[in-house]
Scaffold this active site. Structure first.
Site, PDB file in Angstrom:
ATOM      1  N   LYS A   1       1.955   2.622   2.386  1.00 30.11           N
ATOM      2  CA  LYS A   1       1.750   3.331   3.520  1.00 30.11           C
ATOM      3  C   LYS A   1       2.813   3.475   4.619  1.00 30.11           C
ATOM      4  CE  LYS A   1      -3.160   3.633   3.247  1.00 30.11           C
ATOM      5  NZ  LYS A   1      -4.406   3.118   4.037  1.00 30.11           N
TER       6      LYS A   1
ATOM      7  N   LYS B   1       0.910  -1.162   0.048  1.00 25.98           N
ATOM      8  CA  LYS B   1      -0.119   0.125   0.020  1.00 25.98           C
ATOM      9  C   LYS B   1       0.891   1.112   0.044  1.00 25.98           C
ATOM     10  CE  LYS B   1      -3.852  -1.802   2.825  1.00 25.98           C
ATOM     11  NZ  LYS B   1      -4.892  -1.414   3.924  1.00 25.98           N
TER      12      LYS B   1
HETATM   13  N1  C2G Z   1     -13.390   4.683   6.242  1.00 26.62           N
HETATM   14  C1  C2G Z   1     -14.580   5.299   6.393  1.00 26.62           C
HETATM   15  N2  C2G Z   1     -14.847   6.619   6.282  1.00 26.62           N
HETATM   16  C2  C2G Z   1     -13.309   7.236   6.498  1.00 26.62           C
HETATM   17  C3  C2G Z   1     -12.309   6.627   6.515  1.00 26.62           C
HETATM   18  C4  C2G Z   1     -12.248   5.309   6.353  1.00 26.62           C
HETATM   19  O1  C2G Z   1     -15.647   4.500   6.241  1.00 26.62           O
HETATM   20  N3  C2G Z   1     -13.798   8.550   6.687  1.00 26.62           N
HETATM   21  C5  C2G Z   1     -13.433   3.131   5.952  1.00 26.62           C
HETATM   22  C6  C2G Z   1     -12.476   2.686   4.867  1.00 26.62           C
HETATM   23  O2  C2G Z   1     -13.547   2.879   3.600  1.00 26.62           O
HETATM   24  C7  C2G Z   1     -12.199   1.375   5.035  1.00 26.62           C
HETATM   25  C8  C2G Z   1     -12.094   1.460   6.567  1.00 26.62           C
HETATM   26  O3  C2G Z   1     -12.533   2.597   7.125  1.00 26.62           O
HETATM   27  O4  C2G Z   1     -13.231   0.425   4.732  1.00 26.62           O
HETATM   28  C9  C2G Z   1     -10.544   1.375   7.038  1.00 26.62           C
HETATM   29  O5  C2G Z   1      -9.863   2.540   6.332  1.00 26.62           O
HETATM   30  P1  C2G Z   1      -8.504   2.390   6.037  1.00 26.62           P
HETATM   31  O6  C2G Z   1      -7.724   2.396   7.365  1.00 26.62           O
HETATM   32  O7  C2G Z   1      -7.950   3.734   5.425  1.00 26.62           O
HETATM   33  O8  C2G Z   1      -8.058   1.242   5.006  1.00 26.62           O
HETATM   34  P2  C2G Z   1      -7.617   1.163   3.603  1.00 26.62           P
HETATM   35  O9  C2G Z   1      -6.270   1.696   3.615  1.00 26.62           O
HETATM   36  O10 C2G Z   1      -8.718   1.343   2.733  1.00 26.62           O
HETATM   37  O11 C2G Z   1      -7.209  -0.454   3.373  1.00 26.62           O
HETATM   38  O12 C2G Z   1      -7.794  -5.021   1.723  1.00 26.62           O
HETATM   39  C10 C2G Z   1      -8.470  -3.698   1.974  1.00 26.62           C
HETATM   40  C11 C2G Z   1      -7.681  -2.745   2.487  1.00 26.62           C
HETATM   41  O13 C2G Z   1      -6.878  -3.365   3.590  1.00 26.62           O
HETATM   42  C12 C2G Z   1      -8.347  -1.532   3.090  1.00 26.62           C
END
Ligand code: C2G
Length: 150
Positions: free
Chosen positions: A47, A45
């Site tokens: 990140k 990712k």
């Molecule tokens: N999320 C949300 N609202 C936000 C921020 C995040 O609903 N304002 C949700 C994202 O859509 C995701 C979850 O919270 O479903 C986790 O977000 P992240 O930690 O950013 O995860 P991500 O980088 O999207 O990784 O295999 C899937 C990946 O691991 C997802």
């Protein structure tokens, strides 16, 4: 018992994450969260998280909606996870809409929930960076805070 799973990094845990986890749990009785390992975040990712996997896992395990936290180590594990954890429903925020529909073939309901607007881990980092740049001061230490009520 209806088992729900979701995946994510969950760095700098914030109310958008909590809203997602709350709604995911409401879709069933047992919520599994697959939290991205440090290696997966960095290698796949691109990140760099503020909190380590262990710290993010500890935070998630403290949330009332979460029943089990497992590691997410690669993009490929979802198919086998659905069977290994007897998942009924797979949930993600709708920024991922359509990306995981293939899991329906594993007999799993796939649900994309609206993201919580105006909050994200990168936004938090950006805002803190700007704030520090503006006033140039680091966080006030306790010694500097005047607690004298006079
Ligand atoms: N999320 C949300 N609202 C936000 C921020 C995040 O609903 N304002 C949700 C994202 O859509 C995701 C979850 O919270 O479903 C986790 O977000 P992240 O930690 O950013 O995860 P991500 O980088 O999207 O990784 O295999 C899937 C990946 O691991 C997802």
């Amino acid at each position: 018992m209806k088992r729900v799973i979701t995946y994510g990094t969950f760095d700098l845990l914030h109310y958008g994450h909590i809203n997602l986890l709350k709604r995911a749990k409401a879709l069933g009785d047992y919520l599994i969260v697959a939290v991205s390992s440090d290696e997966f975040n960095w290698n796949e990712k691109h990140k760099k998280t503020y909190f380590t996997y262990e710290q993010r896992k500890q935070l998630l395990e403290a949330i009332r909606y979460v029943d089990l936290v497992i590691p997410e180590e690669n993009w490929q594990q979802k198919r086998s996870d659905m069977h290994e954890y007897c998942v009924d429903t797979f949930v993600m925020g709708d920024d991922w809409k359509g990306k995981f529909d293939f899991l329906k073939k594993e007999g799993v309901e796939v649900v994309y929930l609206p993201r919580t607007p105006e909050i994200s881990t990168s936004q938090i980092k950006h805002d803190l960076y700007d704030a520090n740049a503006v006033d140039g001061k680091s966080m006030t230490s306790h010694e500097e805070i005047n607690t004298d009520p006079q």
